[in-house]
Design a protein around this motif. Structure first.
Motif, PDB file in Angstrom:
ATOM      1  N   THR A  53      15.443  89.917  20.683  1.00 50.52           N
ATOM      2  CA  THR A  53      16.411  89.074  19.963  1.00 50.52           C
ATOM      3  C   THR A  53      17.401  88.451  20.830  1.00 50.52           C
ATOM      4  O   THR A  53      17.924  87.289  20.797  1.00 50.52           O
ATOM      5  CB  THR A  53      17.282  89.905  18.780  1.00 50.52           C
ATOM      6  OG1 THR A  53      16.160  90.458  17.881  1.00 50.52           O
ATOM      7  CG2 THR A  53      18.082  88.858  17.880  1.00 50.52           C
ATOM      8  N   VAL A  65      16.322  81.812  18.069  1.00 48.96           N
ATOM      9  CA  VAL A  65      15.498  83.260  17.821  1.00 48.96           C
ATOM     10  C   VAL A  65      16.495  84.364  17.129  1.00 48.96           C
ATOM     11  O   VAL A  65      16.026  84.766  16.146  1.00 48.96           O
ATOM     12  CB  VAL A  65      15.161  83.919  19.106  1.00 48.96           C
ATOM     13  CG1 VAL A  65      14.752  85.294  18.781  1.00 48.96           C
ATOM     14  CG2 VAL A  65      14.210  82.996  19.684  1.00 48.96           C
ATOM     15  N   THR A  66      17.828  84.114  17.503  1.00 48.92           N
ATOM     16  CA  THR A  66      18.604  85.054  16.669  1.00 48.92           C
ATOM     17  C   THR A  66      18.943  84.643  15.329  1.00 48.92           C
ATOM     18  O   THR A  66      18.795  85.682  14.316  1.00 48.92           O
ATOM     19  CB  THR A  66      20.117  84.935  17.523  1.00 48.92           C
ATOM     20  OG1 THR A  66      19.872  84.744  18.914  1.00 48.92           O
ATOM     21  CG2 THR A  66      21.006  86.302  17.174  1.00 48.92           C
ATOM     22  N   VAL A  69      15.567  85.723  13.563  1.00 50.56           N
ATOM     23  CA  VAL A  69      15.861  87.210  13.307  1.00 50.56           C
ATOM     24  C   VAL A  69      16.863  87.727  11.977  1.00 50.56           C
ATOM     25  O   VAL A  69      16.392  88.455  11.218  1.00 50.56           O
ATOM     26  CB  VAL A  69      16.053  87.896  14.644  1.00 50.56           C
ATOM     27  CG1 VAL A  69      16.149  89.519  14.207  1.00 50.56           C
ATOM     28  CG2 VAL A  69      15.069  87.727  15.463  1.00 50.56           C
ATOM     29  N   THR A  93      13.766  79.711  13.002  1.00 49.75           N
ATOM     30  CA  THR A  93      13.818  79.327  14.364  1.00 49.75           C
ATOM     31  C   THR A  93      13.062  78.065  14.652  1.00 49.75           C
ATOM     32  O   THR A  93      13.537  77.269  15.279  1.00 49.75           O
ATOM     33  CB  THR A  93      13.057  80.579  15.191  1.00 49.75           C
ATOM     34  OG1 THR A  93      13.417  81.723  14.894  1.00 49.75           O
ATOM     35  CG2 THR A  93      12.933  80.251  16.547  1.00 49.75           C
TER      36      THR A  93
ATOM     37  N   ALA B 166      10.323  84.803  16.895  1.00 48.38           N
ATOM     38  CA  ALA B 166      11.392  85.523  16.139  1.00 48.38           C
ATOM     39  C   ALA B 166      10.798  86.181  15.020  1.00 48.38           C
ATOM     40  O   ALA B 166      11.410  87.101  14.451  1.00 48.38           O
ATOM     41  CB  ALA B 166      12.268  84.424  15.419  1.00 48.38           C
TER      42      ALA B 166
END
Lengths: 99, 227
Positions: A53, A65-66, A69, A93, B166
């Motif tokens: 992450t 990406v963070t 997630v 994302t 992700a």
């Protein structure tokens, strides 16, 4: 990469797996050893999640990406089915990358 | 057939394991494309996916070799990244086949996805099935993906645009949740997460995940002191 280095990598990676598989055969589930074993998965998984992450190649990175997630994590937390977790993380994302 | 498919779909551990493998296939495509652009021949790329069969290690090895890094450092980083599989293998020891042949075969399928999916199950039977279905699904799709990436990578484009990078941490987060409903394991997981984040900027890739495993050992120390 040469055939030799590919071979060495294959042997090395398999070695780690085999060591664990056979070292674990003799372990009993009961007792402290078994308890530590049961803590190994949450420990390693938590580390892996963080790396996947936040690792932007040796620096901490917060980005698309963070957010993905976080979205997938939220879906999992409210117990939505697993496919929804996968799709929501990817979709958030991908959308952020389009912006 | 339709009946059996439906039964498969409604058994979550089987369906989810299969889907996780399918998602990994997209990473296989990315690996094939990368290997191709790094000048790795098709047979070499496929041999890696079949025999090394550890995604992160393969990406690291090819990536470092491609950027002109020393072969030994590529090998070292790749091996370091695969060391966590040893921890997974230990955690799966109880549900793997008792016979040596079966264990040798199962060992190759021990990876992030199969271990996480298996360890998230509550019954040993489900854990066994989850391990094999996830492991085989990842194996098949990772190798198919590699083939696709190597030979028609340019047509497919980069699957990472779809945000699948992700999907994996989110998937592992979902698989971590059943563990952390226990307070002690929540503590272990939080400590592991902190250790990993704190070490990312300072140590080579592969080590933060290994260091996170130390939180399980820290738990061990606490337990010993209590007794």
């Amino acid at each position: 990469m040469t055939w030799i280095s590919i071979g060495a990598l294959a042997v090395g990676c398999y070695f780690f797996k085999v060591i664990g598989v056979f070292a674990g055969r003799g372990l009993r589930v009961s007792g402290v050893g078994g308890e530590v074993l049961s803590h190994l998965t949450p420990a390693v998984l938590a580390g892996l999640i963080m790396v996947q992450t936040f690792d932007g190649g040796g620096t901490l990175k917060v980005g698309a990406v963070t957010a993905g997630v976080a979205a997938g994590g939220l879906a999992a937390f409210v117990r939505l089915p697993f496919p929804v977790v996968l799709v929501s993380a990817s979709a958030v994302t991908a959308l952020l990358r389009l912006l | 057939m339709a009946e059996r498919l439906r039964a498969f779909w409604y058994q979550e551990h089987k369906r989810d394991g299969f889907l996780l493998g399918l998602a990994v296939g997209s990473f296989g495509i990315t690996f094939g494309v990368l290997a191709n652009s790094a000048g790795l021949s098709g047979p070499k790329a496929l041999t890696m996916s079949l025999l090394v069969f550890t995604g992160a290690s393969q990406f690291a090895a090819v990536g470092i070799a491609n950027s002109g890094g020393e072969p030994l450092s590529a090998l070292g980083t790749a091996l370091l990244l695969s060391a966590r599989n040893c921890a997974y293998a230990l955690s799966l020891a109880q549900i793997l086949p008792q016979k040596t042949g079966g264990r040798l075969l199962a060992a190759q399928l021990v990876i992030d996805e199969s271990a996480a999916m298996s360890n998230a199950q509550s019954s040993p039977q489900d854990a066994k099935e989850a391990f094999w279905i996830t492991g085989l699904s990842v194996f098949v799709f990772w190798n198919t993906g590699t083939l696709v990436g190597v030979f028609i990578g340019e047509v497919v484009g980069n699957p990472q645009q779809w945000g699948l990078d992700a999907a994996f941490p989110a998937a592992f987060l979902a698989l971590l949740l059943p563990h952390v409903r226990e307070k002690e394991k929540l503590r272990t997981a939080l400590l592991g997460a902190v250790i990993a984040v704190a070490t990312i900027p300072f140590v080579p890739s592969g080590l933060p995940v290994l260091f996170a495993a130390l939180s399980a050992v820290a738990f061990f120390g606490l337990e010993i002191r209590k007794r």
